[in-house]
Design an enzyme around this catalytic site. Structure first.
Site, mmCIF file in Angstrom:
data_model
loop_
_atom_site.group_PDB
_atom_site.id
_atom_site.type_symbol
_atom_site.label_atom_id
_atom_site.label_comp_id
_atom_site.label_asym_id
_atom_site.label_seq_id
_atom_site.Cartn_x
_atom_site.Cartn_y
_atom_site.Cartn_z
ATOM 1 N N THR A 345 2.641 112.129 -14.201
ATOM 2 C CA THR A 345 4.060 112.416 -13.998
ATOM 3 C C THR A 345 4.197 113.470 -12.904
ATOM 4 O OG1 THR A 345 6.111 113.175 -15.048
ATOM 5 C CG2 THR A 345 4.075 114.134 -15.863
ATOM 6 N N HIS A 398 -5.855 117.548 -28.785
ATOM 7 C CA HIS A 398 -7.012 118.359 -29.172
ATOM 8 C C HIS A 398 -7.771 117.768 -30.357
ATOM 9 C CE1 HIS A 398 -9.488 121.712 -28.724
ATOM 10 N NE2 HIS A 398 -8.633 122.719 -28.843
#
Length: 427
Positions: A345, A398
């Site tokens: 993006t 994560h």
């Protein structure tokens, strides 16, 4: 008589919203004529007549949610009373006749005011869309006073907005005899809405974007790491090669092809970032379908450049340009949006200097590009130079990606970008 049904639109789409009927009850249509527009979570589609006939009944109105396979109208054989044309007369001839004889439109009798102003006859009236009726109620506007720009005289939300800016809306009668609170006394929550406001309903796509972004933050252990890239080498290559590149490939040499190639090279080195979580399994993807976030009128969409590892710079630039054009013209197909493995993006196109992009689930990584800005950089212990620098950000899940792996991935992207020749090898 045949039924008009909502067609299947892909595995991930189960319902849609009737955006706009383009044909009125009683009008004649030919096979292939567009009957209505349907808004879904990802794309807008047009539903066409499967056979010639007359639109007998509209079952589901504008603004209503419909499911795949549901009947939303009926089409019958014969001549429609509303159009005044035979079933065999082509729709194009009717439109041409209306264009060539504007005076006939000018003298046509307007709909009865009672039918226009009636708010309770939502099932029968076709003179105004639900959104237009709602906005008119909120602003205290009588619909029979609104000038419609639609050829068939139907009032839409834009007509009501235009009317309210041209003439002051009458003050609606009070619904309660209780004394009004002083203007200076705020209501609970700190707002009185005493000043002008405009309430707009979220489009289906915007509501879906909102839902998915919240889900991404609630379900993923999302973290972001940052770095910066010296864009000197890339800008030098573009300066030297852009004219010949344009002449040969008929497309400009932009930054996105460099970043796409760098991301592919880094994903090959760190395959977990090109994966997704499926229950207790990690699905490692051995292909590189890179999503490119594009800002369209109705919200952000992420069309996908397929097999980016197999494409050259010119092919990547052409694919991105084609997808961006489709996004802005609202003509993306579902196949253009499905199956991405990683997303890029670019907030820098709007001037963003730094941001933390949100994951495009079920993907586990997204790279954010930002504005290129001249900043003083230490070349060595004694020398400083102004260099075109860009901050880059990697948001990652994560749960399966360790911090050290994310940092090394971003460093790899940085190194590949600062040495563009390496992209021919690593990318």
């Amino acid at each position: 008589m045949s039924e008009i049904k909502v067609p299947a639109m892909g595995e991930s789409i189960t319902e849609g919203t009737v955006s706009r009927w383009l044909v009125k009850e009683g009008e004649t249509v030919n096979q292939g004529d567009v009957l209505l527009e349907l808004e879904t979570d990802k794309v807008n589609i047009e539903i066409s007549a499967e056979e010639s006939g007359v639109l007998e009944k509209i079952i589901r109105q504008e603004g209503e949610t419909v499911e795949i396979g549901e009947t939303i109208g009926t089409l019958g054989a014969g001549t429609g009373g509303g159009s005044g044309a035979s079933a065999s007369e082509p729709a194009a001839e009717q439109k041409q006749a209306a264009v060539s004889a504007p005076e006939a439109v000018a003298v046509a009798a307007p709909p009865a005011p009672a039918a226009v102003a009636t708010e309770s006859s939502d099932n029968g009236t076709k003179t105004a869309s639900p959104a237009a009726r709602k906005l008119a109620r909120e602003r205290g506007i009588e619909l029979d006073q609104v000038q419609s720009k639609d050829p068939i005289g139907r009032v839409y939300q834009e007509d009501v907005k235009s009317h309210s800016t041209q003439a002051p809306a009458p003050t609606p009668a009070p619904v309660s005899k209780a004394p009004a609170a002083p203007a200076s006394a705020p209501a609970a929550g700190g707002s009185t809405y005493a000043k002008p406001v405009e309430r707009q309903r979220m489009s289906r796509r915007r509501a879906t974007i909102a839902k998915r972004l919240v889900e991404a933050q609630q379900t993923a252990a999302m973290l972001t790491t940052f770095n910066e890239v010296d864009m000197t080498a890339i800008m030098d290559v573009r300066k030297r090669r852009k004219d010949k590149f344009k002449e040969k490939h008929d497309i400009g040499l932009g930054f996105m092809s460099f970043f796409t190639k760098a991301v592919v090279g880094a994903l090959k080195k760190f395959p977990t970032i090109n994966a997704e979580i499926d229950g207790e399994d990690v699905v490692l993807k051995k292909y590189y379908d890179i999503g490119i976030a594009v800002s369209a009128k109705e919200g952000l969409v992420v069309p996908v450049v397929r097999d980016a590892d197999r494409l050259g710079f010119a092919e990547i630039e052409k694919s991105i340009a084609d997808l961006a054009s489709k996004a802005r013209s609202n003509s993306l197909a579902l196949s253009d949006l499905q199956g991405g493995t990683f997303t890029i993006t670019n907030g820098g196109t709007f001037g963003s200097l730094l941001s933390t992009p949100i994951l495009n689930t079920p993907q586990v990584g997204i790279l954010g590009m930002h504005k290129i800005q001249l900043r003083p950089v230490a070349i060595d212990a004694e020398r400083m130079e102004n260099r075109p620098m860009m901050y880059i950000a990697l948001s990652y899940d994560h749960r399966i990606i360790d911090g050290s792996e994310a940092v090394r991935f971003l460093v790899t992207v940085k190194e590949l970008l600062e040495d563009p020749e390496s992209l021919l090898i690593e990318g």
